[in-house]
Motif scaffolding. Structure first.
Motif, PDB file in Angstrom:
ATOM      1  N   PRO A  41     -29.774  -0.191  -5.250  1.00 25.03           N
ATOM      2  CA  PRO A  41     -30.450   0.512  -4.159  1.00 25.03           C
ATOM      3  C   PRO A  41     -30.556   2.009  -4.356  1.00 25.03           C
ATOM      4  N   VAL A  42     -31.677   2.564  -3.948  1.00 22.18           N
ATOM      5  CA  VAL A  42     -31.877   4.009  -3.843  1.00 22.18           C
ATOM      6  C   VAL A  42     -32.617   4.245  -2.534  1.00 22.18           C
ATOM      7  N   ASN A  43     -32.650   5.498  -2.082  1.00 26.59           N
ATOM      8  CA  ASN A  43     -33.259   5.797  -0.787  1.00 26.59           C
ATOM      9  C   ASN A  43     -33.872   7.185  -0.827  1.00 26.59           C
ATOM     10  N   LEU A  52     -26.904   9.758  -1.111  1.00 27.58           N
ATOM     11  CA  LEU A  52     -27.314   8.803  -2.142  1.00 27.58           C
ATOM     12  C   LEU A  52     -26.107   8.341  -2.937  1.00 27.58           C
ATOM     13  N   TRP A  53     -25.176   9.256  -3.251  1.00 25.45           N
ATOM     14  CA  TRP A  53     -23.973   8.838  -3.971  1.00 25.45           C
ATOM     15  C   TRP A  53     -23.204   7.785  -3.183  1.00 25.45           C
ATOM     16  N   ALA A 172     -38.228   5.308  -4.559  1.00 27.48           N
ATOM     17  CA  ALA A 172     -37.056   5.140  -3.703  1.00 27.48           C
ATOM     18  C   ALA A 172     -37.424   4.814  -2.265  1.00 27.48           C
ATOM     19  N   SER A 173     -38.700   4.649  -1.970  1.00 24.40           N
ATOM     20  CA  SER A 173     -39.127   4.334  -0.608  1.00 24.40           C
ATOM     21  C   SER A 173     -39.128   2.819  -0.404  1.00 24.40           C
ATOM     22  N   PRO A 174     -39.134   2.365   0.851  1.00 27.73           N
ATOM     23  CA  PRO A 174     -39.192   0.925   1.129  1.00 27.73           C
ATOM     24  C   PRO A 174     -40.613   0.371   1.073  1.00 27.73           C
ATOM     25  N   GLU A 175     -41.582   1.157   0.606  1.00 24.59           N
ATOM     26  CA  GLU A 175     -42.984   0.733   0.545  1.00 24.59           C
ATOM     27  C   GLU A 175     -43.420   0.622  -0.920  1.00 24.59           C
ATOM     28  N   GLY A 293     -35.943  -0.649  -6.616  1.00 22.49           N
ATOM     29  CA  GLY A 293     -36.056   0.710  -6.131  1.00 22.49           C
ATOM     30  C   GLY A 293     -35.529   0.779  -4.709  1.00 22.49           C
ATOM     31  N   GLY A 294     -36.322   1.350  -3.811  1.00 20.52           N
ATOM     32  CA  GLY A 294     -35.904   1.459  -2.415  1.00 20.52           C
ATOM     33  C   GLY A 294     -36.277   0.263  -1.569  1.00 20.52           C
ATOM     34  N   TYR A 295     -36.842  -0.764  -2.189  1.00 16.01           N
ATOM     35  CA  TYR A 295     -37.290  -1.959  -1.473  1.00 16.01           C
ATOM     36  C   TYR A 295     -36.327  -3.114  -1.725  1.00 16.01           C
TER      37      TYR A 295
END
Length: 315
Positions: A41-43, A52-53, A172-175, A293-295
């Motif tokens: 995961p990343v955001n 993030l850490w 890193a986005s959820p899109e 990624g973020g998804y």
């Protein structure tokens, strides 16, 4: 002159310290990057990198054998970038594969948010090396060979850094479609980035059977017959020069599909009847739960890679 070299891993660092590069500046710092931002995961919405850490450490506590080393191996190393203007030049040594390119854009995205003054940001980024017909990474090279790459270092522009920032935010986005929309951008000197992003999007299920590219590659190998898990991992790593993922990541992918595409038998990992049906197009699998990624992909996720259109689509 004060210089910082950011290396893409310990394999490169071993040869790097044996080269004459460290002697080319009055004061040289070394930072070995040991995170894998292409995995887990990343955001993009965190207020600071320290948030993030926390996300990364929570994930590594589940998957790493030695999560207690994280602060020293990653967080403390990253502190060298806290004030980029402490250096006259910062060199980033990262290859063409997805693993390296996502790490590269993360670090550049951090740099573009900080005052740079007259600090020059340079990259050493290659996808081949003379005399290495199956070049996978700088860890294959010796100190003298790395020194020749150092001579090819190129300065990155403000445009390059801003592109990296935009790519990181999209990755890193959820899109997921945010990255698809960036593929037509001018990537400047980040010449390997577009292909790396396509490889990331090909980690989404394909429209025809819901297997992604990595799962297709593993399945193609197993069509030759059963084999021990270690051999299957080894075969994948021998073939792959684009993803740059580790044996642990490949092993996790294999175990995620145990009982669906294949099963563990006395002969090793073997395709199941259901797996053969999937390959033949007689059935499809639900997507596997995983971070891309973020998804966070779930069995009812609507995103697919369309091989005919060569793009990510939403069903």
């Amino acid at each position: 002159m004060k210089v910082l070299h950011i290396l893409n891993g310990d394999a490169t660092a071993e040869a790097f310290t044996k080269s004459n590069i460290l002697g080319n500046a009055d004061q040289t710092d070394l930072m070995v990057w040991r995170e894998a931002m292409s995995e887990g995961p990343v955001n993009a919405d965190v207020q600071s990198v320290y948030e993030l850490w926390r996300i990364r450490k929570a994930w590594h506590n589940v998957t790493d054998d030695e999560p207690s080393d994280y602060d020293q191996r990653v967080v403390q190393a990253f502190e060298k970038l806290a004030v980029p203007t402490d250096y006259d030049e910062i060199y980033l040594w990262f290859e063409h594969d997805l693993f390296c390119q996502i790490n590269l854009v993360f670090l550049l995205a951090q740099l573009v948010q900080r005052p740079l003054g007259t600090t020059k940001i340079k990259q050493v980024s290659v996808d081949s090396f003379p005399g290495e017909p199956f070049f996978k990474g700088m860890g294959q090279l010796n100190g003298a060979q790395l020194a020749t790459l150092f001579l090819q270092a190129e300065a990155l522009t403000r445009h390059d850094l801003e592109v990296a920032g935009a790519v990181w935010n999209a990755y890193a986005s959820p899109e997921p479609l945010a990255l698809q929309q960036l593929l037509g951008a001018d990537f400047g000197r980040l010449r390997f980035l577009r292909n790396a992003l396509i490889l990331h999007l090909q980690r989404f299920p394909f429209t025809e059977n819901n297997l992604n590219l990595i799962e297709h590659m593993l399945t193609a190998t197993l069509m030759e017959g059963p084999m021990p898990e270690a051999s299957l991992i080894g075969r994948f790593l021998q073939q792959d020069r684009d993803y740059g993922i580790t044996d642990l990541s490949v092993g996790e992918t294999i175990r995620q599909l145990n009982g669906k595409l294949w099963e563990y038998t006395e002969a090793g990992v073997s395709l199941t009847e259901a797996g053969a049906d999937v390959i033949a197009g007689r059935r499809v699998l639900n997507p596997v739960e995983r971070w891309l990624g973020g998804y966070y992909q779930t069995p009812d996720s609507p995103y697919r890679w369309d091989r005919e259109l060569e793009k990510l689509i939403e069903l």
